[in-house]
Design an enzyme around this catalytic site. Structure first.
Site, PDB file in Angstrom:
ATOM      1  N   ILE A   1       0.528  -1.239   0.138  1.00 18.36           N
ATOM      2  CA  ILE A   1       0.455   0.073  -0.235  1.00 18.36           C
ATOM      3  C   ILE A   1       1.501   1.073  -0.183  1.00 18.36           C
ATOM      4  O   ILE A   1       2.187   1.321   1.087  1.00 18.36           O
ATOM      5  CB  ILE A   1      -1.058   0.025   0.794  1.00 18.36           C
ATOM      6  CG1 ILE A   1      -1.552  -1.341   1.369  1.00 18.36           C
ATOM      7  CG2 ILE A   1      -2.053   0.735   1.529  1.00 18.36           C
ATOM      8  CD1 ILE A   1      -2.415  -1.583   0.074  1.00 18.36           C
ATOM      9  N   GLU A   2       1.119   1.915  -1.278  1.00 17.78           N
ATOM     10  CA  GLU A   2       1.767   3.377  -1.066  1.00 17.78           C
ATOM     11  C   GLU A   2       1.103   4.344  -1.355  1.00 17.78           C
ATOM     12  O   GLU A   2       1.886   5.590  -1.098  1.00 17.78           O
ATOM     13  CB  GLU A   2       2.434   3.053  -2.794  1.00 17.78           C
ATOM     14  CG  GLU A   2       3.096   1.476  -2.569  1.00 17.78           C
ATOM     15  CD  GLU A   2       4.446   1.708  -3.516  1.00 17.78           C
ATOM     16  OE1 GLU A   2       4.403   2.091  -4.121  1.00 17.78           O
ATOM     17  OE2 GLU A   2       5.008   0.368  -3.708  1.00 17.78           O
ATOM     18  N   GLY A   3       0.404   4.615  -0.424  1.00 16.49           N
ATOM     19  CA  GLY A   3      -0.740   5.809  -0.281  1.00 16.49           C
ATOM     20  C   GLY A   3      -2.104   5.829   0.216  1.00 16.49           C
ATOM     21  O   GLY A   3      -2.640   4.082   0.272  1.00 16.49           O
TER      22      GLY A   3
END
Ligand SMILES: *[C@@H]1O[C@H](CO)[C@@H](O)[C@H](O)[C@H]1NC(C)=O
Length: 491
Positions: A179-181
């Site tokens: 999960i990058e945001g």
């Protein structure tokens, strides 16, 4: 004394038995030489459009030898698509545009991937479903949404059942959160719900996450501390804490992750992987020649008990880059897959009240720490602290006698040639001024904080024995603190 065999036939029999046992080695999360490589996004093809021959191959192609132990399959990139059902996109291998989807959904049917999953599992590898990615349409508004997706993922990919399983009857070995945001809402509930589904299962499921290296991770920090994970694949790339700054104590932060793993994480046996780009086109920054990466990986393996191995982005890049995956596997195996010997606490014991120059090393609280810059505070596991944990250690440290004290610290009392403090000047940690008849040293970046004042920005080095101070002069401001977060090149 060496081991000798009385009869050649006995030796042959033992060797044969070992060979047979070694054929399929089940995945062991406690090892130090595991290699986890993302598969699914054809990163090489995305970066080298015309070189079709090196595009991502079917999953089973990458399972033919012992280099890779774990394949996070990337990505489940839509949580709630048409029909309220998630979607997956495996680039050229299987996606909702080129391949048939289940009616009323954007979920592609990837039956041949299921066959490959089983073939890889038969070789002792584990395969997980990676959620997210840099371009993912992901996130929850509530815990109940997280639980709803957990129910769906369990039925479509793990031990549950459904008529719309993209990989057929293949049962994946767990999930990975990339999960990058967005916010961390719902992810703890998601993981816990999956774990409750899996509690009575006949096989072990694995839960992993791939935070970026700035600690704590903006999206996953609270999730990592709220649920139990088996491994954390830290992305040491696309950030100032990346592999390119390995030799800089003020940037390199594997120690923060090790301390978190062994002291804070709900699972104190969680493994930390050194995440690396598998080629120069796999990430914006952080790629290293294999000799450099091997050196860093082996040093981390010998320094931190939580080390679990190396993660790479991605399989297509590693194969096109001289089997970068196999090379790092060989380096890790050579360093030993089991057992951890704590380095001795060879640096002098930290001494409260003493000041240290940048680069000084001390032993404290089971670690050897290096001062990022001028330091006087007690070493703590804080990204904003003055110290970086560069190795776990055990045993008693050499006492902090005057002979082992730093030799270049501020010299108490001598105010010769030291400027008077100026309320408008900018000072960085370690700079000295005179004020009120005393010598003072800045603990950190400071401006307008009176020496001796409530901000505590200055260490009092005592009354001036020589007062030939010179006039105040402005000093250059330091470079702004970096907090850059780049996305890796994924889709
Ligand atoms: C998906 O479609 C592509 C393009 O037609 C094809 O090459 C690929 O084999 C398909 N994937 C699966 C898993 O059937």
């Amino acid at each position: 004394m060496g081991l000798t065999f009385p009869h050649t036939s006995t030796a042959v029999w033992i060797l044969a038995a070992c060979y047979l046992v070694a054929q399929v080695v089940a995945f062991d999360n406690s090892r130090y030489d595991n290699v986890a490589v993302y598969w699914g996004q054809n990163s090489y093809g995305a970066a080298h459009g015309s070189d079709v021959a090196n595009y991502q191959k079917p999953l089973a192609f990458y399972c033919q030898d012992n280099a890779i132990d774990v394949f996070p399959i990337a990505f489940l990139n839509v949580f709630f698509g048409p029909g309220g059902v998630p979607s997956i996109n495996l680039a050229n291998t299987c996606n909702p545009t080129d391949n048939a989807t289940f009616p009323g959904t954007n979920l592609p049917q990837c039956t041949s991937v299921g066959t490959d999953i089983k073939a890889c599992q038969a070789k002792g590898k584990i395969l997980t479903l990676s959620l997210g990615g840099a371009g993912g349409s992901v996130g929850f508004q509530s815990d109940s949404q997280g639980e709803a997706l957990a129910d769906t993922v369990w039925n479509l990919f793990l031990g549950g059942s459904s008529s719309t399983r993209p990989f057929g009857d293949a049962v994946l070995d767990g999930v990975d959160l990339d999960i990058e945001g967005g916010s961390s809402t719902g992810y703890v509930a998601f993981i816990k719900r999956l774990q409750s589904h899996a509690s009575g299962a006949s096989k072990k499921y694995y839960y992993t996450a791939a935070p970026q290296c700035p600690f704590p991770d903006a999206s996953l920090g609270a999730v990592l501390s709220g649920a139990s994970f088996d491994a954390v694949y830290v992305q040491f790339y696309n950030n100032v804490c990346g592999l390119q700054n390995y030799d800089q104590a003020q940037n390199w932060d594997f120690g923060l992750w090790d301390f978190w793993a062994r002291n804070t994480s709900p699972n104190k046996n969680v493994k930390i992987y050194l995440g690396a780009p598998a080629s120069s086109t796999a990430a914006g920054t952080g790629y290293q020649p294999i000799s450099t990466l091997s050196n860093i990986a082996v040093t981390m393996r010998k320094s931190f008990p939580s080390f679990g191995g190396v993660m790479m982005w991605d399989a297509s890049q590693a194969y096109a880059n001289n089997r970068y995956d196999l090379a790092i596997k060989n380096a890790l195996v050579a360093a030993g897959g089991t057992g951890f010997t704590y380095p001795a606490c060879s640096a002098p014991a930290f001494s409260a009240g003493q000041s240290y120059t940048g680069g000084s090393k001390v032993s404290y609280n089971g670690y050897i720490w290096q001062a990022k810059f001028w330091a006087s505070s007690t070493p703590v596991n804080d990204p904003n602290g003055e110290w970086s944990a560069i190795s776990a250690c055990s045993g008693s440290a050499p006492g902090s006698s005057s002979s082992s004290a730093p030799t270049t610290g501020p010299t108490a009392g001598s105010c010769a040639n030291v400027a008077a403090w100026s309320s408008t000047s900018v000072y960085t940690g370690g700079q000295q001024v005179t004020y009120n008849g005393h010598l003072w040293t800045a603990k950190w970046w400071t401006q307008g904080d009176t020496p001796g004042g409530s901000a505590g920005a200055w260490a009092d080095n005592g009354a001036c024995s020589s007062s030939k101070s010179i006039g105040a002069k402005a000093t250059a401001a330091p470079a702004p603190k970096m907090n850059s977060r780049f996305f890796r090149l994924e889709e």
